[in-house]
Design a protein around this motif. Structure first.
Motif, PDB file in Angstrom:
ATOM      1  N   GLY A 297       0.875  -1.395  -0.214  1.00 25.56           N
ATOM      2  CA  GLY A 297      -0.138  -0.274   0.465  1.00 25.56           C
ATOM      3  C   GLY A 297       0.429   1.591   0.437  1.00 25.56           C
ATOM      4  N   GLY A 301       1.168   4.643  -2.547  1.00 26.20           N
ATOM      5  CA  GLY A 301       0.877   5.554  -2.496  1.00 26.20           C
ATOM      6  C   GLY A 301       1.996   6.664  -3.055  1.00 26.20           C
ATOM      7  N   TYR A 392      -4.022  -2.849   4.900  1.00 31.69           N
ATOM      8  CA  TYR A 392      -4.201  -2.339   3.371  1.00 31.69           C
ATOM      9  C   TYR A 392      -5.363  -0.673   3.929  1.00 31.69           C
ATOM     10  CZ  TYR A 392      -2.208  -6.439   0.311  1.00 31.69           C
ATOM     11  OH  TYR A 392      -2.103  -6.857   0.131  1.00 31.69           O
ATOM     12  N   THR A 395      -2.344   1.923   5.197  1.00 27.82           N
ATOM     13  CA  THR A 395      -1.809   2.592   3.671  1.00 27.82           C
ATOM     14  C   THR A 395      -3.400   3.686   2.852  1.00 27.82           C
ATOM     15  OG1 THR A 395      -2.089   0.719   2.747  1.00 27.82           O
ATOM     16  CG2 THR A 395      -0.247   1.281   4.010  1.00 27.82           C
ATOM     17  N   THR A 396      -3.973   2.777   2.842  1.00 26.41           N
ATOM     18  CA  THR A 396      -4.503   4.024   1.997  1.00 26.41           C
ATOM     19  C   THR A 396      -4.894   5.087   3.358  1.00 26.41           C
ATOM     20  OG1 THR A 396      -6.102   1.818   1.562  1.00 26.41           O
ATOM     21  CG2 THR A 396      -7.495   4.379   1.822  1.00 26.41           C
ATOM     22  N   SER A 400      -4.075   8.384   1.630  1.00 22.36           N
ATOM     23  CA  SER A 400      -5.119   9.445   0.201  1.00 22.36           C
ATOM     24  C   SER A 400      -5.806  10.396   1.332  1.00 22.36           C
ATOM     25  CB  SER A 400      -6.208   8.663  -0.120  1.00 22.36           C
ATOM     26  OG  SER A 400      -7.683   9.179  -0.158  1.00 22.36           O
ATOM     27  N   ALA A 403      -9.468   9.558   2.347  1.00 19.92           N
ATOM     28  CA  ALA A 403     -10.129   8.886   2.714  1.00 19.92           C
ATOM     29  C   ALA A 403     -10.723   8.781   4.372  1.00 19.92           C
ATOM     30  CB  ALA A 403      -8.978   7.455   2.572  1.00 19.92           C
ATOM     31  N   LEU A 451      -7.039   7.536  -4.175  1.00 19.97           N
ATOM     32  CA  LEU A 451      -8.280   6.983  -3.051  1.00 19.97           C
ATOM     33  C   LEU A 451      -8.918   5.850  -3.717  1.00 19.97           C
ATOM     34  CD1 LEU A 451     -10.130   6.925  -0.954  1.00 19.97           C
ATOM     35  CD2 LEU A 451     -11.158   8.248  -1.846  1.00 19.97           C
ATOM     36  N   GLN A 454      -5.611   3.292  -4.012  1.00 13.48           N
ATOM     37  CA  GLN A 454      -5.836   2.818  -2.740  1.00 13.48           C
ATOM     38  C   GLN A 454      -6.533   1.500  -2.756  1.00 13.48           C
ATOM     39  OE1 GLN A 454      -3.559   1.583  -1.278  1.00 13.48           O
ATOM     40  NE2 GLN A 454      -1.783   3.760  -1.118  1.00 13.48           N
ATOM     41  N   LEU A 455      -8.279   1.863  -2.951  1.00 16.46           N
ATOM     42  CA  LEU A 455      -9.245   0.722  -3.101  1.00 16.46           C
ATOM     43  C   LEU A 455      -9.371   0.124  -3.394  1.00 16.46           C
ATOM     44  CD1 LEU A 455     -12.226   3.901  -3.140  1.00 16.46           C
ATOM     45  CD2 LEU A 455     -11.249   2.502  -0.861  1.00 16.46           C
ATOM     46  N   TYR A 458      -7.223  -2.577  -1.984  1.00 18.03           N
ATOM     47  CA  TYR A 458      -7.982  -2.419  -0.991  1.00 18.03           C
ATOM     48  C   TYR A 458      -8.842  -3.717  -1.309  1.00 18.03           C
ATOM     49  CZ  TYR A 458     -10.983  -2.527   3.623  1.00 18.03           C
ATOM     50  OH  TYR A 458     -12.078  -2.376   4.774  1.00 18.03           O
TER      51      TYR A 458
END
Length: 717
Positions: A297, A301, A392, A395-396, A400, A403, A451, A454-455, A458
């Motif tokens: 993650g 980023g 996960y 790190t999002t 972000s 988030a 975002l 990362q989603l 995840y």
């Protein structure tokens, strides 16, 4: 009975939790009892009272916690503060602009009137500490659940903190140690007016970048200078032009004789966190589940940020601090995985726990300790996939803004919409300030891509544990592709810009927030991250109690040994010597492998490379061998050196102090070979990488020409 004691001693003889040479992060109040003789034998020339005293000035009065997460030290009688460049990085980046890019070009105030004030920056002085273990543990009993125990302890902590803060003059913190088996309170004084005095350019302060991070040999001038200001009575005060430089109780002289291999040195600082008592299955969980998710993650980023930072100078400056933080932990966690596997740390801990279990079930203490290992292992087995899932999400949330911001700010905006006119009037200025701060440097294209990607990560990688329900719905509906969802949500969201939120304050509507797509995504992530499923509640209760008893049992089984508590951002002392490191296939530039020189810095030069391009002036000084009084006996200019101190994150910016109490270096990193150091201390490979004080002064003097700064230092030749 004697036979039983002998068996216990034999069983615990090999346990890793006792301090070996140079290992340990020690409380200053126990230096005389636990460490002083050892330190004297190694070369210390100070008394315990000169290191830590409540009634008289001592070394501890020159050490501060910097901005809540690093260490710094006072180096002049005018409140001048020395810390790492990377510790001041966020403040430096905040003060930088594309037109005045002090992050890239450096900055040196010619006088105090030119010093620059970041919005929020503080230092914390340590006043005193004391043991309140008996008092705290006196309010609990073995019949209490862990929750009841925690509530009783927290009530007593509140009393202790109130009793010692002198009407709010001091900040008091009661902290738990040895997993809740001991308690100490710490008294601090916080100063809020801290200003930037000087910083080298990125090409010196961050030389080597991500490539050299955690590596040796190293050639980084990782330092920056700030100043603490106080009111007319030398007390803490909010920023005001009339404030005066702090008059410290003690400051560190700087020794430019340097250090030699084998010299005694010590480090005082605020190490953030270690987990030396972590059970075997906790280590295994990190290696197999938690850290791989964190690494993946974080790397995603970094890639997204770097893409936009390379395209736009303003974005580069605004996201520089976040990128540096994410990159540091990315490499750290990857190194931890490799080191813990290489050391077979979990296997070694299992052997120790097997011995503990044998002891626990053969003594009269079976009722207390008999199920400790069983309960601990059951909890980790049940939470392995949750640990991966949580990392996960973590790190999002770390990479972000979209988030976290919609949910955290959205709740206040709903409250604002439901308030009456008078209440709104009181809330509005606070919300306007929060909006301005939150969207300062916000770059929409980066945030949208961050975002969405990362989603996707995840939703597709967090297997074995149910993901956040709303995210799952969106993933199913869109085949795990969140780019269209986020773009559409952003176009319609009140959280898309500062302007949208400012307009909302003039016409608030609670349903507009709760129906906002970005709010629903943020809410779903944060609620899921904080959840504790019912099936884990009792397991967690048993784990918390068992972990406390595990540490208690280890210490009771071998009570004559010296133990030190895990780091938790409280002031500690660690000591050792200047010592080298086996190079392997790496090449160093110095006469011996415990230090590096400017020759190696210049040898790494790559024109146009953001990590290894040296400033032309530094190259010119090297070519002319214009080192001033800062060269060593070989005619070299030392840059970095190694010691075998036991440090961790939070020690960044800590002073390396010689036997006489003089500053000889500045700690800034550890080495990749001992990356498992937060869990185990490797006496053969554990090293601290330090900036040589002579290089710091050389940059201030010969490179920057900031003689006004040199004039206020006490330099020992």
């Amino acid at each position: 009975m004697k036979k039983t004691i002998l068996i216990i001693a034999m069983i615990f003889a090999a346990l890793p939790f006792r301090a070996s040479a140079n290992e340990g992060m020690w409380f200053l109040m126990f230096i005389e009892r636990l460490n002083y003789r050892d330190m004297q034998k190694m070369g210390l020339q100070l008394t315990p009272e000169e290191i830590y005293s409540i009634n008289n000035n001592s070394l501890k009065d020159a050490i501060v916690q910097f901005d809540g997460g690093c260490t710094a030290e006072i180096i002049s009688d005018k409140g001048l503060v020395l810390t790492n460049h990377h510790c001041g990085y966020e403040a430096i980046a905040e003060l930088a602009t594309p037109q005045d890019d002090i992050l890239t070009n450096g900055f040196w105030a010619k006088n105090m009137s030119e010093e620059r004030k970041p919005k929020e920056l503080s230092v914390r002085f340590f006043v005193r500490m004391d043991d309140v273990t008996k008092r705290i543990l006196g309010v609990v009993n073995n019949k209490m659940s862990e929750r009841e125990r925690e509530q009783a302890i927290n009530r007593e902590i509140a009393k202790i903190e109130k009793e010692n803060n002198e009407g709010g003059k001091y900040t008091v913190s009661v902290r738990s140690f040895f997993q809740g088996n001991e308690y100490y309170y710490f008294v601090y004084q916080d100063y809020q007016d801290v200003r930037l005095v000087g910083t080298p350019p990125n090409a010196i302060g961050k030389y080597g970048g991500d490539t050299d991070n955690w590596e040796w040999p190293r050639h980084t001038g990782d330092f920056a200078l700030f100043r603490v200001y106080a009111d007319a009575n030398n007390q803490p005060a909010d920023y005001a032009p009339t404030n005066q430089p702090l008059k410290p109780k003690h400051f560190l002289p700087i020794n430019i004789k340097g250090v030699e291999k084998g010299d005694f040195t010590m480090i005082l600082g605020y190490p953030g966190r270690t987990n030396r008592w972590m059970p075997a299955e906790g280590i295994q969980q990190n290696v197999d589940y938690a850290y791989p998710a964190w690494v993946e993650g974080s790397k995603l980023g970094m890639d997204v940020m770097k893409k936009y930072m390379d395209q736009n100078d303003e974005v580069r400056i605004n996201y520089a601090s976040k990128y540096a933080q994410v990159a540091n932990y990315w490499k750290n966690r990857q190194g931890m995985i490799e080191a813990l596997k290489a050391h077979k740390t979990a296997d070694k801990k299992r052997k120790d726990e097997k011995k503990f279990d044998k002891w626990a079930n053969k003594t009269a203490q079976k009722k207390v300790y008999g199920n400790v290992i069983k309960n601990i292992n059951a909890y980790y087995k049940a939470t392995n996939t949750k640990a991966r899932h949580d990392n996960y999400i973590m790190t999002t949330l770390r990479t972000s803004n979209l988030a976290t911001l919609p949910f955290s700010m959205g709740r206040a905006l709903v409250q604002y919409a439901n308030a009456n006119e008078a209440e709104r009037a009181n809330m509005k200025s606070y919300l306007e300030e929060a909006i301005n701060d939150s969207y300062n440097g916000f770059y929409a294209p980066l945030e949208k891509e961050m975002l969405a990607r990362q989603l996707h990560l995840y939703a597709t990688k967090s297997t074995g544990y149910e993901i956040a329900p709303y995210i799952k719905t969106l993933a199913t509906k869109n085949n795990n592709d969140f780019s269209g969802v986020i773009n559409q949500a952003f176009d319609q969201s009140v959280f898309a810009s500062k302007e949208n939120l400012t307009a909302y304050l003039n016409s608030p509507n609670a349903e507009q927030i709760t129906n906002d797509e970005l709010y629903k995504i943020s809410e779903s992530l944060l609620i899921k991250y904080r959840e504790m499923p019912q099936n884990l509640v009792s397991l967690k209760e048993n784990y918390d109690k068992s972990f406390r008893l595990l540490v208690d049992g280890y210490r009771k089984a071998n009570p004559k040994k010296k133990y030190y508590p895990d780091a938790n951002s409280t002031l500690r002392l660690t000591y050792g010597k200047v010592v080298g490191l086996p190079l392997g296939n790496k090449v160093n530039d110095a006469k011996q492998n415990w230090y590096t020189t400017l020759k190696g810095t210049i040898a790494k030069h790559k024109a146009g490379d953001e990590e290894f391009e040296n400033p032309q002036k530094l190259i010119d000084l090297y070519n002319a061998k214009d080192y001033g009084v800062y060269a060593n006996m070989h005619g070299e200019l030392p840059v970095n050196f190694l010691t075998d101190h036991d440090i961790t994150g939070g020690n960044s910016g800590s002073p390396v102090i010689n036997a006489k109490g003089e500053l000889v270096g500045l700690a800034f990193d550890g080495n990749i070979e001992a990356m498992a150091g937060d869990v185990i201390f490797d006496k053969k490979l554990q090293r601290t990488i330090n900036v040589d004080a002579r290089y710091i002064l050389f940059i201030i003097d010969k490179y920057a020409g900031a003689t006004n700064i040199l004039d206020e230092l006490k330099i020992v030749k």
